[in-house]
Design a protein around this motif. Structure first.
Motif, PDB file in Angstrom:
ATOM      1  N   HIS A 331      -3.729   9.863  -6.099  1.00 23.69           N
ATOM      2  CA  HIS A 331      -3.247  11.112  -5.508  1.00 23.69           C
ATOM      3  C   HIS A 331      -3.849  11.176  -4.106  1.00 23.69           C
ATOM      4  N   ASP A 332      -3.054  11.570  -3.132  1.00 21.09           N
ATOM      5  CA  ASP A 332      -3.612  11.611  -1.781  1.00 21.09           C
ATOM      6  C   ASP A 332      -3.842  13.043  -1.315  1.00 21.09           C
ATOM      7  N   ALA A 333      -4.338  13.184  -0.083  1.00 20.87           N
ATOM      8  CA  ALA A 333      -4.727  14.497   0.438  1.00 20.87           C
ATOM      9  C   ALA A 333      -3.532  15.435   0.566  1.00 20.87           C
ATOM     10  N   GLY A 334      -2.342  14.887   0.659  1.00 17.03           N
ATOM     11  CA  GLY A 334      -1.146  15.721   0.755  1.00 17.03           C
ATOM     12  C   GLY A 334      -0.598  16.131  -0.597  1.00 17.03           C
ATOM     13  N   GLY A 335      -1.382  15.876  -1.655  1.00 16.92           N
ATOM     14  CA  GLY A 335      -0.911  16.226  -2.991  1.00 16.92           C
ATOM     15  C   GLY A 335       0.171  15.299  -3.491  1.00 16.92           C
ATOM     16  N   ARG A 336       0.310  14.137  -2.835  1.00 16.22           N
ATOM     17  CA  ARG A 336       1.350  13.190  -3.243  1.00 16.22           C
ATOM     18  C   ARG A 336       0.809  12.251  -4.321  1.00 16.22           C
ATOM     19  N   ARG A 337       1.697  11.886  -5.217  1.00 12.11           N
ATOM     20  CA  ARG A 337       1.343  11.046  -6.371  1.00 12.11           C
ATOM     21  C   ARG A 337       1.946   9.665  -6.142  1.00 12.11           C
ATOM     22  N   TRP A 338       1.115   8.612  -6.238  1.00 18.91           N
ATOM     23  CA  TRP A 338       1.568   7.232  -6.055  1.00 18.91           C
ATOM     24  C   TRP A 338       1.651   6.568  -7.434  1.00 18.91           C
ATOM     25  N   VAL A 339       2.826   6.059  -7.777  1.00 19.07           N
ATOM     26  CA  VAL A 339       3.090   5.587  -9.139  1.00 19.07           C
ATOM     27  C   VAL A 339       3.535   4.124  -9.123  1.00 19.07           C
ATOM     28  N   ASP A 340       2.852   3.315  -9.914  1.00 18.31           N
ATOM     29  CA  ASP A 340       3.172   1.895 -10.073  1.00 18.31           C
ATOM     30  C   ASP A 340       4.018   1.711 -11.326  1.00 18.31           C
ATOM     31  N   ASP A 341       5.301   1.425 -11.127  1.00 16.33           N
ATOM     32  CA  ASP A 341       6.211   1.096 -12.224  1.00 16.33           C
ATOM     33  C   ASP A 341       6.798  -0.286 -11.960  1.00 16.33           C
ATOM     34  N   SER A 342       5.910  -1.222 -11.596  1.00 11.86           N
ATOM     35  CA  SER A 342       6.344  -2.545 -11.173  1.00 11.86           C
ATOM     36  C   SER A 342       7.055  -3.313 -12.283  1.00 11.86           C
ATOM     37  N   ILE A 343       6.824  -2.938 -13.546  1.00  7.47           N
ATOM     38  CA  ILE A 343       7.512  -3.591 -14.657  1.00  7.47           C
ATOM     39  C   ILE A 343       9.022  -3.384 -14.591  1.00  7.47           C
ATOM     40  N   SER A 344       9.465  -2.409 -13.806  1.00  8.12           N
ATOM     41  CA  SER A 344      10.895  -2.121 -13.671  1.00  8.12           C
ATOM     42  C   SER A 344      11.597  -3.298 -13.007  1.00  8.12           C
ATOM     43  N   THR A 345      12.380  -4.048 -13.771  1.00  9.44           N
ATOM     44  CA  THR A 345      13.079  -5.208 -13.226  1.00  9.44           C
ATOM     45  C   THR A 345      14.598  -5.084 -13.346  1.00  9.44           C
ATOM     46  N   THR A 346      15.084  -3.909 -13.724  1.00  9.36           N
ATOM     47  CA  THR A 346      16.523  -3.664 -13.787  1.00  9.36           C
ATOM     48  C   THR A 346      16.820  -2.294 -13.190  1.00  9.36           C
ATOM     49  N   PRO A 347      18.043  -2.073 -12.691  1.00 12.54           N
ATOM     50  CA  PRO A 347      18.402  -0.739 -12.191  1.00 12.54           C
ATOM     51  C   PRO A 347      18.261   0.341 -13.263  1.00 12.54           C
ATOM     52  N   GLU A 348      18.561   0.003 -14.514  1.00 13.55           N
ATOM     53  CA  GLU A 348      18.410   1.000 -15.583  1.00 13.55           C
ATOM     54  C   GLU A 348      16.959   1.444 -15.717  1.00 13.55           C
ATOM     55  N   ALA A 349      16.027   0.497 -15.588  1.00 17.25           N
ATOM     56  CA  ALA A 349      14.611   0.845 -15.691  1.00 17.25           C
ATOM     57  C   ALA A 349      14.200   1.788 -14.568  1.00 17.25           C
ATOM     58  N   ALA A 350      14.736   1.569 -13.360  1.00 17.52           N
ATOM     59  CA  ALA A 350      14.438   2.484 -12.251  1.00 17.52           C
ATOM     60  C   ALA A 350      15.018   3.866 -12.524  1.00 17.52           C
TER      61      ALA A 350
END
Length: 490
Positions: A331-350
């Motif tokens: 989480h950064d100072a702007g209240g933004r959330r950084w999310v790692d979903d690198s396992i997503s390898t198809t458009p459906e997963a995204a």
């Protein structure tokens, strides 16, 4: 060659049967090394040949412990063809010129998965779990919930130790939970005791050849040999429902359905058993309705084995989701959330990930190796600000998309698809040029930070494999987290 034309190995062939025979090991990675160890222990008289289709990138000789140096290229294929039996690693295709050449030499091609299942026979309970997406999470959940129900279970396969390293454990578990990829299933001669399929989407087309063959190979978990004793399938996946109906027309296929209002399903913000609420979604360790549906499938496995978990939320309180799967890394100072979903390898997963973080705002980082993905639905969701109703875990959810950062590979095609779907170009679009892996990710993270308003989610959910730039999805996810740390000055 049609899917049905692929020769299958004998379902009862065991490692000990290979003693005194010439045995090829096709592949010298994690699975190949496990095959050599199994042969040295259970078939010490076997003559072992290790072969690789292509040399490693650095050109160095490949040596597997307790085996002769690996052969490479044409000589390897000829040597494997001269063997009695060849144990292929999962990534080795079962179709194509090389496989045909090995078979034409007289060799039987089998796999570590087939040999391991033969060792289990009908005496041991094996829960096989597959699916285009969610198989690792569902396997981990099933293993965890079985332990909560008092069942000694072991987790193996694609997740955990290679199966051939688990050939004869000193203290066998009461149940095995095995994650199986389409590569492991494609020539499987016998189905596991209980077969679980999380979904049936579009993936791995270069390996399988086309979508129909990929689906055929994936569904061997339901059709191999005499089939499973029980299958667990979700009613929300239309492709799986249709496939189960076709299979059931030819053979007995006992199915327990999840996502059925009479059984385990997700509705009204809760995991339910018929009308009864078992746990609110927010009390579960996975995000959104899709995560709760994975819990439902895992809990159904426990029930099909004759056990129960009285308090699901309490049982999962110490469950830790797997990394690189909708994992909040900062989480950064702007209240933004950084999310790692690198396992997503198809458009459906995204799309699944967008649904989990709706209503946003979201900046999506997407793009990677081209595996003949279809970007239409994802582009429409990004341009139109709605996750399609057909996306599992979504019910026509509105989402604010603050931007798309396109990674090299399929990223530019996704950008063009968004432009085509959004004539007014209301979504901010940025493209990252090809380059060294960390430089690519640093540029992408900086671009996302520039687009993301306070309180936004910056979501790495690439909708494509990683191999055009990164070593694998784990490498991509780690570099994302490193770039976020550097941006924050940590």
């Amino acid at each position: 060659m049609t899917p049905a034309d692929v020769p299958l190995p004998p379902a009862d062939l065991r490692v000990a049967d290979l003693d005194g025979r010439r045995v090829g090991v096709w592949g010298a990675g994690r699975e190949g090394a496990a095959a050599v160890r199994a042969l040295r222990r259970h078939a010490p008289g076997a003559e072992v040949v290790v072969g690789l289709s292509t040399p490693p990138a650095d050109g160095a000789p490949v040596v597997v412990a307790d085996a002769p140096p690996a052969l490479v290229g044409g000589p390897a294929i000829d040597a494997l063809g001269s063997c009695d039996v060849v144990i292929r690693s999962p990534g080795v295709p079962i179709r194509g010129a090389e496989a045909a050449r090995v078979r034409d030499g007289g060799a039987t091609i089998t796999s570590g998965t087939a040999l391991w299942l033969a060792e289990r026979g009908s005496r041991e309970t094996v829960v096989g779990i597959t699916g285009t997406k969610g198989k690792s999470t569902t396997a981990s959940l099933a293993h965890h919930l079985l332990a909560a129900a008092g069942v000694r279970a072991a987790l193996a396969g694609n997740i955990g130790r290679p199966l051939l390293d688990e050939l004869d454990p000193a203290d066998p578990p009461e149940a095995w939970v095995v994650e199986l990829s389409s590569y492991q299933l494609a020539d499987l001669p016998q189905a596991p005791t209980i077969a679980v399929v999380t979904n049936l989407l579009r993936d791995h087309l270069p390996w399988h050849g086309d979508e129909a063959t990929y689906h055929h190979d994936k569904l061997r978990i339901l059709t191999a040999g005499t089939g499973p004793r029980m299958a667990v399938l979700p009613r929300t996946d239309a492709a799986l429902v249709a496939a189960a109906e076709r299979i059931a027309a030819d053979r007995l296929l006992p199915v327990t359905w999840t996502d059925d209002p009479h059984g385990l399903h997700v509705a009204d913000g809760a995991l339910r058993d018929g009308p009864r609420s078992l746990a609110p979604i927010e009390a579960l360790p996975l995000r959104g309705a899709l995560g709760a549906r994975n819990v439902a499938m895992a809990l159904q496995v426990v029930r099909d084995l004759g056990h129960e978990v009285a308090d699901v939320a309490a049982a999962l309180r110490d469950f830790r989701p797997l990394p690189h799967r909708q994992q909040v890394v900062a989480h950064d100072a702007g209240g933004r959330r950084w999310v790692d979903d690198s396992i997503s390898t198809t458009p459906e997963a995204a799309l699944f990930a967008l649904a989990a973080f709706a209503p946003g705002p979201v900046v999506l980082l997407a793009g990677g190796d081209d595996r003949e993905q279809h970007h239409g639905a994802l582009a429409s969701a990004l341009a139109g600000g709605r996750v399609p109703a057909g996306t599992p875990g979504a019910a026509d959810l509105p989402i604010t998309v603050a931007g798309l950062v396109a990674l090299p590979g399929t990223g530019p095609a996704l950008v063009q698809a968004v432009r085509d779907a959004d004539g007014e170009a209301s979504v901010a679009l940025r493209e990252v040029a090809p380059g060294e892996p960390q430089a690519v990710m640093d540029e992408a993270v900086a671009a996302a930070a520039a687009l993301a308003p306070p309180g936004a989610t910056i979501l790495l959910s690439p909708a494509a494999p990683s191999h055009n730039v990164f070593r694998d999805f784990e490498d991509r996810g780690r570099r994302f987290a490193d770039a976020v740390d550097r941006l924050a000055g940590r």
